[in-house]
Design a protein around this motif. Structure first.
Motif, PDB file in Angstrom:
ATOM      1  N   ALA A  52       0.847  -1.189   0.000  1.00 19.87           N
ATOM      2  CA  ALA A  52       0.000   0.000   0.000  1.00 19.87           C
ATOM      3  C   ALA A  52       0.885   1.241   0.000  1.00 19.87           C
ATOM      4  CB  ALA A  52      -0.910   0.004   1.229  1.00 19.87           C
ATOM      5  N   LEU A  53       0.347   2.340  -0.532  1.00 21.04           N
ATOM      6  CA  LEU A  53       1.093   3.593  -0.517  1.00 21.04           C
ATOM      7  C   LEU A  53       0.158   4.773  -0.301  1.00 21.04           C
ATOM      8  CD1 LEU A  53       2.071   4.842  -4.054  1.00 21.04           C
ATOM      9  CD2 LEU A  53       0.720   2.780  -3.767  1.00 21.04           C
ATOM     10  N   TYR A  54       0.742   5.829   0.220  1.00 17.65           N
ATOM     11  CA  TYR A  54       0.023   7.069   0.487  1.00 17.65           C
ATOM     12  C   TYR A  54       0.874   8.232  -0.003  1.00 17.65           C
ATOM     13  CZ  TYR A  54      -1.484  11.201   3.053  1.00 17.65           C
ATOM     14  OH  TYR A  54      -1.879  12.476   3.379  1.00 17.65           O
ATOM     15  N   LYS A  55       0.211   9.235  -0.630  1.00 18.23           N
ATOM     16  CA  LYS A  55       0.903  10.439  -1.084  1.00 18.23           C
ATOM     17  C   LYS A  55       0.160  11.668  -0.573  1.00 18.23           C
ATOM     18  CE  LYS A  55       2.354   8.333  -5.473  1.00 18.23           C
ATOM     19  NZ  LYS A  55       2.361   8.495  -6.952  1.00 18.23           N
ATOM     20  N   TRP A  56       0.930  12.635  -0.149  1.00 18.43           N
ATOM     21  CA  TRP A  56       0.403  13.932   0.253  1.00 18.43           C
ATOM     22  C   TRP A  56       0.934  14.952  -0.753  1.00 18.43           C
ATOM     23  CZ3 TRP A  56       2.083  16.972   5.258  1.00 18.43           C
ATOM     24  CH2 TRP A  56       1.274  18.107   5.396  1.00 18.43           C
ATOM     25  N   ASN A  57       0.073  15.369  -1.672  1.00 22.03           N
ATOM     26  CA  ASN A  57       0.490  16.215  -2.787  1.00 22.03           C
ATOM     27  C   ASN A  57       0.584  17.673  -2.347  1.00 22.03           C
ATOM     28  OD1 ASN A  57       0.486  14.042  -4.712  1.00 22.03           O
ATOM     29  ND2 ASN A  57      -1.743  14.115  -4.644  1.00 22.03           N
ATOM     30  N   ARG A  58       1.793  18.168  -2.227  1.00 27.07           N
ATOM     31  CA  ARG A  58       2.012  19.531  -1.749  1.00 27.07           C
ATOM     32  C   ARG A  58       1.957  20.560  -2.874  1.00 27.07           C
ATOM     33  NH1 ARG A  58       0.908  21.484   2.477  1.00 27.07           N
ATOM     34  NH2 ARG A  58       2.670  22.910   2.552  1.00 27.07           N
ATOM     35  N   SER A  59       2.163  20.137  -4.116  1.00 26.26           N
ATOM     36  CA  SER A  59       2.080  21.037  -5.256  1.00 26.26           C
ATOM     37  C   SER A  59       1.870  20.191  -6.510  1.00 26.26           C
ATOM     38  CB  SER A  59       3.367  21.878  -5.397  1.00 26.26           C
ATOM     39  OG  SER A  59       4.413  21.101  -5.942  1.00 26.26           O
ATOM     40  N   LYS A  60       1.822  20.846  -7.654  1.00 21.85           N
ATOM     41  CA  LYS A  60       1.665  20.117  -8.908  1.00 21.85           C
ATOM     42  C   LYS A  60       2.947  19.401  -9.308  1.00 21.85           C
ATOM     43  CE  LYS A  60       0.145  23.940 -10.813  1.00 21.85           C
ATOM     44  NZ  LYS A  60      -0.356  24.921 -11.801  1.00 21.85           N
ATOM     45  N   ARG A  61       4.027  19.636  -8.567  1.00 18.65           N
ATOM     46  CA  ARG A  61       5.316  19.070  -8.968  1.00 18.65           C
ATOM     47  C   ARG A  61       5.944  18.152  -7.927  1.00 18.65           C
ATOM     48  NH1 ARG A  61       7.792  21.799 -13.187  1.00 18.65           N
ATOM     49  NH2 ARG A  61       9.214  20.030 -13.171  1.00 18.65           N
ATOM     50  N   HIS A  62       5.443  18.144  -6.684  1.00 15.20           N
ATOM     51  CA  HIS A  62       6.072  17.271  -5.691  1.00 15.20           C
ATOM     52  C   HIS A  62       5.067  16.784  -4.653  1.00 15.20           C
ATOM     53  CE1 HIS A  62       6.144  20.845  -3.076  1.00 15.20           C
ATOM     54  NE2 HIS A  62       6.447  20.033  -2.074  1.00 15.20           N
ATOM     55  N   SER A  63       5.369  15.597  -4.101  1.00 11.64           N
ATOM     56  CA  SER A  63       4.508  14.952  -3.106  1.00 11.64           C
ATOM     57  C   SER A  63       5.370  14.272  -2.062  1.00 11.64           C
ATOM     58  CB  SER A  63       3.604  13.897  -3.756  1.00 11.64           C
ATOM     59  OG  SER A  63       2.879  14.413  -4.841  1.00 11.64           O
ATOM     60  N   TYR A  64       4.868  14.237  -0.834  1.00 16.68           N
ATOM     61  CA  TYR A  64       5.443  13.356   0.180  1.00 16.68           C
ATOM     62  C   TYR A  64       4.827  11.971  -0.007  1.00 16.68           C
ATOM     63  CZ  TYR A  64       6.818  17.760   2.353  1.00 16.68           C
ATOM     64  OH  TYR A  64       7.353  19.002   2.587  1.00 16.68           O
ATOM     65  N   ARG A  65       5.651  10.949   0.053  1.00 19.64           N
ATOM     66  CA  ARG A  65       5.177   9.601  -0.272  1.00 19.64           C
ATOM     67  C   ARG A  65       5.623   8.605   0.791  1.00 19.64           C
ATOM     68  NH1 ARG A  65       6.057   6.340  -6.035  1.00 19.64           N
ATOM     69  NH2 ARG A  65       6.383   4.282  -5.132  1.00 19.64           N
TER      70      ARG A  65
END
Length: 231
Positions: A52-65
């Protein structure tokens, strides 16, 4: 399964408390090992890998994963192109559970609600930790379970391509190598101090690697799923 259940509960807790754009989904693919035992192919997925994975999209160019992936690592000397390994004829199969956290960067802006198709290559890196059982080889090639577990820290290096199949779902294909700071994953260096000198073999200057190759499918949720100024 206990670890995956806890991860799912944690992710849904984040959904309630966070006002940012989130993704939660699954990874399914294969793994292969690169070390002192078995074939030396860099990308040759043979064993099932899932998680399983989770992403927190902080902008259109980067995410915490963040991800949690389970697989069996396998090494079989007689499948190697190296004649010395074929003669030695060692083999192992060992389960690992990997937790990884880091940053994902897209090559292009990735906005699900810009009115057009959203797709982009991406890179991911950070830090990983893999839980594995310890074992070593006898001279006859049989493995001896040490009855202990260790944690192998590593650096994930992932290249992928993702596509928004709808406003809510994102499909991606990725290939990711893990360089570990351990030489114990394949049993070439025992964890037990009294067995290290007599049972160690291989290139002690090279640590173990493993790779994941597969697809991810994630569902987006949270506040309005677009990247608006100040969002």
């Amino acid at each position: 399964m206990r670890y995956l259940t806890l991860l799912i509960i944690a992710f849904f807790s984040i959904q309630i408390s966070s006002a940012q754009i989130n993704e939660f989904g699954i990874f399914v693919g294969g793994s292969n090992f690169i070390g002192d035992v078995g074939a030396t192919d860099y990308i040759a997925p043979k064993q099932l890998a899932f998680g399983a994975l989770y992403k927190w999209n902080r902008s259109k160019r980067h995410s915490y994963r963040f991800s949690l992936i389970f697989t069996d690592l396998e090494g079989i000397d007689n499948k190697s192109d190296d004649p010395s390994r074929q003669i030695r004829d060692f083999e192992f199969n060992s389960s690992i559970l990997e937790l990884s956290a880091g940053m994902e960067f897209t090559f292009f802006d990735f906005d699900l609600h810009n009115g057009g198709a959203a797709s982009t290559p991406y890179l991911y890196s950070g830090i990983s930790i893999a839980k594995h059982d310890n074992f070593f080889f006898n001279s006859d090639g049989t493995t001896v379970d040490e009855g202990t577990t260790s944690y192998a820290f590593g650096i994930p290096m992932v290249l992928g391509y993702k596509v928004a199949v709808s406003s809510d779902f994102i499909l991606a294909f990725e290939i990711g190598a893990r360089y570990t700071f351990s030489d114990e994953l394949d049993g070439s260096v025992p964890d037990a101090k009294e067995a290290i000198e007599s049972r160690s073999f291989g290139n002690l200057n090279n640590n173990d690697w493993y790779t994941f190759t597969g697809i991810t499918l994630t569902y987006t949720f949270g506040r309005n799923p677009c990247f608006c100024p100040g969002g």
